[in-house]
Design a protein around this motif. Sequence first.
Motif, PDB file in Angstrom:
ATOM      1  N   GLY A   1      -7.004   5.302  -5.581  1.00 20.13           N
ATOM      2  CA  GLY A   1      -6.580   6.681  -5.783  1.00 20.13           C
ATOM      3  C   GLY A   1      -6.906   7.210  -7.166  1.00 20.13           C
ATOM      4  N   PRO A   2      -6.568   8.475  -7.426  1.00 19.83           N
ATOM      5  CA  PRO A   2      -6.923   9.116  -8.693  1.00 19.83           C
ATOM      6  C   PRO A   2      -6.292   8.459  -9.913  1.00 19.83           C
ATOM      7  CG  PRO A   2      -5.402  10.489  -7.409  1.00 19.83           C
ATOM      8  CD  PRO A   2      -5.866   9.403  -6.508  1.00 19.83           C
ATOM      9  N   TYR A   3      -5.103   7.871  -9.751  1.00 18.09           N
ATOM     10  CA  TYR A   3      -4.464   7.257 -10.919  1.00 18.09           C
ATOM     11  C   TYR A   3      -5.176   5.964 -11.324  1.00 18.09           C
ATOM     12  CZ  TYR A   3      -0.884   6.274 -14.350  1.00 18.09           C
ATOM     13  OH  TYR A   3      -0.225   6.050 -15.534  1.00 18.09           O
ATOM     14  N   ALA A   4      -5.791   5.299 -10.352  1.00 19.11           N
ATOM     15  CA  ALA A   4      -6.579   4.106 -10.670  1.00 19.11           C
ATOM     16  C   ALA A   4      -7.743   4.484 -11.582  1.00 19.11           C
ATOM     17  CB  ALA A   4      -7.097   3.451  -9.392  1.00 19.11           C
ATOM     18  N   LEU A   5      -8.371   5.640 -11.303  1.00 18.25           N
ATOM     19  CA  LEU A   5      -9.461   6.118 -12.156  1.00 18.25           C
ATOM     20  C   LEU A   5      -8.961   6.431 -13.554  1.00 18.25           C
ATOM     21  CD1 LEU A   5     -12.353   7.111 -12.591  1.00 18.25           C
ATOM     22  CD2 LEU A   5     -11.656   9.330 -11.670  1.00 18.25           C
ATOM     23  N   ARG A   6      -7.808   7.072 -13.643  1.00 15.08           N
ATOM     24  CA  ARG A   6      -7.252   7.402 -14.961  1.00 15.08           C
ATOM     25  C   ARG A   6      -6.942   6.144 -15.763  1.00 15.08           C
ATOM     26  NH1 ARG A   6      -2.428  11.465 -13.684  1.00 15.08           N
ATOM     27  NH2 ARG A   6      -2.086  11.198 -15.931  1.00 15.08           N
ATOM     28  N   LEU A   7      -6.419   5.120 -15.099  1.00 15.74           N
ATOM     29  CA  LEU A   7      -6.145   3.856 -15.782  1.00 15.74           C
ATOM     30  C   LEU A   7      -7.432   3.217 -16.281  1.00 15.74           C
ATOM     31  CD1 LEU A   7      -3.466   2.202 -13.456  1.00 15.74           C
ATOM     32  CD2 LEU A   7      -3.112   3.035 -15.792  1.00 15.74           C
TER      33      LEU A   7
ATOM     34  N   LEU B   1       0.826  -1.213   0.000  1.00 15.84           N
ATOM     35  CA  LEU B   1       0.000   0.000   0.000  1.00 15.84           C
ATOM     36  C   LEU B   1       0.859   1.261   0.000  1.00 15.84           C
ATOM     37  CD1 LEU B   1      -2.839  -1.068   2.475  1.00 15.84           C
ATOM     38  CD2 LEU B   1      -2.988  -0.844  -0.018  1.00 15.84           C
ATOM     39  N   VAL B   2       1.989   1.231   0.689  1.00 18.02           N
ATOM     40  CA  VAL B   2       2.898   2.388   0.685  1.00 18.02           C
ATOM     41  C   VAL B   2       3.366   2.682  -0.735  1.00 18.02           C
ATOM     42  CG1 VAL B   2       5.183   3.198   1.402  1.00 18.02           C
ATOM     43  CG2 VAL B   2       3.649   2.147   3.077  1.00 18.02           C
ATOM     44  N   SER B   3       3.735   1.637  -1.465  1.00 15.15           N
ATOM     45  CA  SER B   3       4.189   1.818  -2.851  1.00 15.15           C
ATOM     46  C   SER B   3       3.049   2.294  -3.742  1.00 15.15           C
ATOM     47  CB  SER B   3       4.761   0.500  -3.389  1.00 15.15           C
ATOM     48  OG  SER B   3       5.929   0.134  -2.685  1.00 15.15           O
ATOM     49  N   PHE B   4       1.865   1.734  -3.552  1.00  8.97           N
ATOM     50  CA  PHE B   4       0.712   2.143  -4.362  1.00  8.97           C
ATOM     51  C   PHE B   4       0.346   3.607  -4.108  1.00  8.97           C
ATOM     52  CE2 PHE B   4      -0.847  -2.492  -4.633  1.00  8.97           C
ATOM     53  CZ  PHE B   4      -0.313  -2.641  -5.904  1.00  8.97           C
ATOM     54  N   GLN B   5       0.508   4.068  -2.869  1.00  8.85           N
ATOM     55  CA  GLN B   5       0.221   5.468  -2.565  1.00  8.85           C
ATOM     56  C   GLN B   5       1.182   6.398  -3.289  1.00  8.85           C
ATOM     57  OE1 GLN B   5      -1.030   6.509   1.703  1.00  8.85           O
ATOM     58  NE2 GLN B   5      -0.132   4.474   1.946  1.00  8.85           N
ATOM     59  N   LYS B   6       2.440   5.997  -3.396  1.00 11.29           N
ATOM     60  CA  LYS B   6       3.447   6.837  -4.031  1.00 11.29           C
ATOM     61  C   LYS B   6       3.129   7.114  -5.498  1.00 11.29           C
ATOM     62  CE  LYS B   6       7.347   5.611  -1.044  1.00 11.29           C
ATOM     63  NZ  LYS B   6       8.682   4.941  -0.968  1.00 11.29           N
ATOM     64  N   VAL B   7       2.480   6.146  -6.167  1.00  4.96           N
ATOM     65  CA  VAL B   7       2.161   6.333  -7.594  1.00  4.96           C
ATOM     66  C   VAL B   7       0.705   6.738  -7.809  1.00  4.96           C
ATOM     67  CG1 VAL B   7       3.968   4.782  -8.372  1.00  4.96           C
ATOM     68  CG2 VAL B   7       1.700   3.853  -7.878  1.00  4.96           C
ATOM     69  N   GLY B   8      -0.060   6.905  -6.718  1.00  5.34           N
ATOM     70  CA  GLY B   8      -1.420   7.417  -6.838  1.00  5.34           C
ATOM     71  C   GLY B   8      -2.481   6.389  -7.132  1.00  5.34           C
TER      72      GLY B   8
ATOM     73  N   VAL C   1      -3.446   4.082  -4.943  1.00  3.27           N
ATOM     74  CA  VAL C   1      -4.182   3.970  -3.679  1.00  3.27           C
ATOM     75  C   VAL C   1      -4.000   5.270  -2.909  1.00  3.27           C
ATOM     76  CG1 VAL C   1      -4.143   2.851  -1.401  1.00  3.27           C
ATOM     77  CG2 VAL C   1      -4.106   1.452  -3.468  1.00  3.27           C
ATOM     78  N   GLN C   2      -5.025   5.653  -2.170  1.00  2.00           N
ATOM     79  CA  GLN C   2      -4.896   6.814  -1.280  1.00  2.00           C
ATOM     80  C   GLN C   2      -5.404   6.441   0.118  1.00  2.00           C
ATOM     81  OE1 GLN C   2      -7.226  10.016  -2.871  1.00  2.00           O
ATOM     82  NE2 GLN C   2      -9.161   8.876  -2.843  1.00  2.00           N
TER      83      GLN C   2
END
Length: 282
Positions: A84-90, A63-70, A72-73
């Motif tokens: 997180g927002p990047y999951a939506l963009r993907l 989860l720490v790594s996923f937060q860094k790239v957006g 997961v938040q």
Amino acid sequence: MARPAGKVEKNAEQAPTAARRGIQSIEVGFRILDVIRKTGRPMPLKEIADACELTVPNVHYYLVSFQKVGVVQQHADTGHYGLGPYALRLGLAALEQFDVFTTARPIMAEVAAVTGHTVFLGVWGNKGPTIVYRVEGSRSRPLLELRVGSVMPLLSSALGRNFLAHLPDALTRDLLAQELASSVPESHGGTPGNSYTMKDVQAIRDEVQKHHISRCRHALLPHFTSLSAPIFDMLGEMTAAITLMGPVGAIDDELESGTARLLREKARSISAMAGWVDPDAR
């Protein structure tokens, strides 16, 4: 200096094996993301770990790594984790690239191979239900009347009945009125199975919506039957259908048969790739 020939061959043999095996840590990471996705709400760390059957420290590491790239938040007020927002963009990028024709083709080929009969892909065109692709099975009969580009009737084809049951009335009203107006009762010389009333129309809609599949025997072509399963987009709107057709008696066309279940499952898999979520699974 030249490398020993045997060593080169060994590495060459190992590479495909490693590629097939994949990277386990990535697979674990996506399992964590899928748990958060399916839950549909931010989750505490321990709940995520329990659902994934992993230790809390191990999940926290991901989860720490996923937060860094957006992807997961973490919510500041609760400490819970959500997408997180990047999951939506993907997700949006994947939906933009989705093409029902490209996605359906290999699945249709699989259905044709399993059943041995012809499979059609149909969409709602300018003139109504339209065949845009077909795959022949090993036992397919010649169906010269049904080519790519053929427009199907609403009431006397499985494809048409599917659209009739799922599309807004505003889209099907004119075509339905034309077919009802030209429907001739058998008592007046009409073709058996091709005479319809508004009561029949409602019965067709009810049957399709109950079983999530449509069926049409004899009506489109004598001695032929067909089953059609709908394909939905991310908004839950029907965009296409896959239809299986073959001689009466050669296909088990009962609405809860193994053939019907296969067709429904394959159509749902295409829908899922388009972002559709089965309301019964929520």
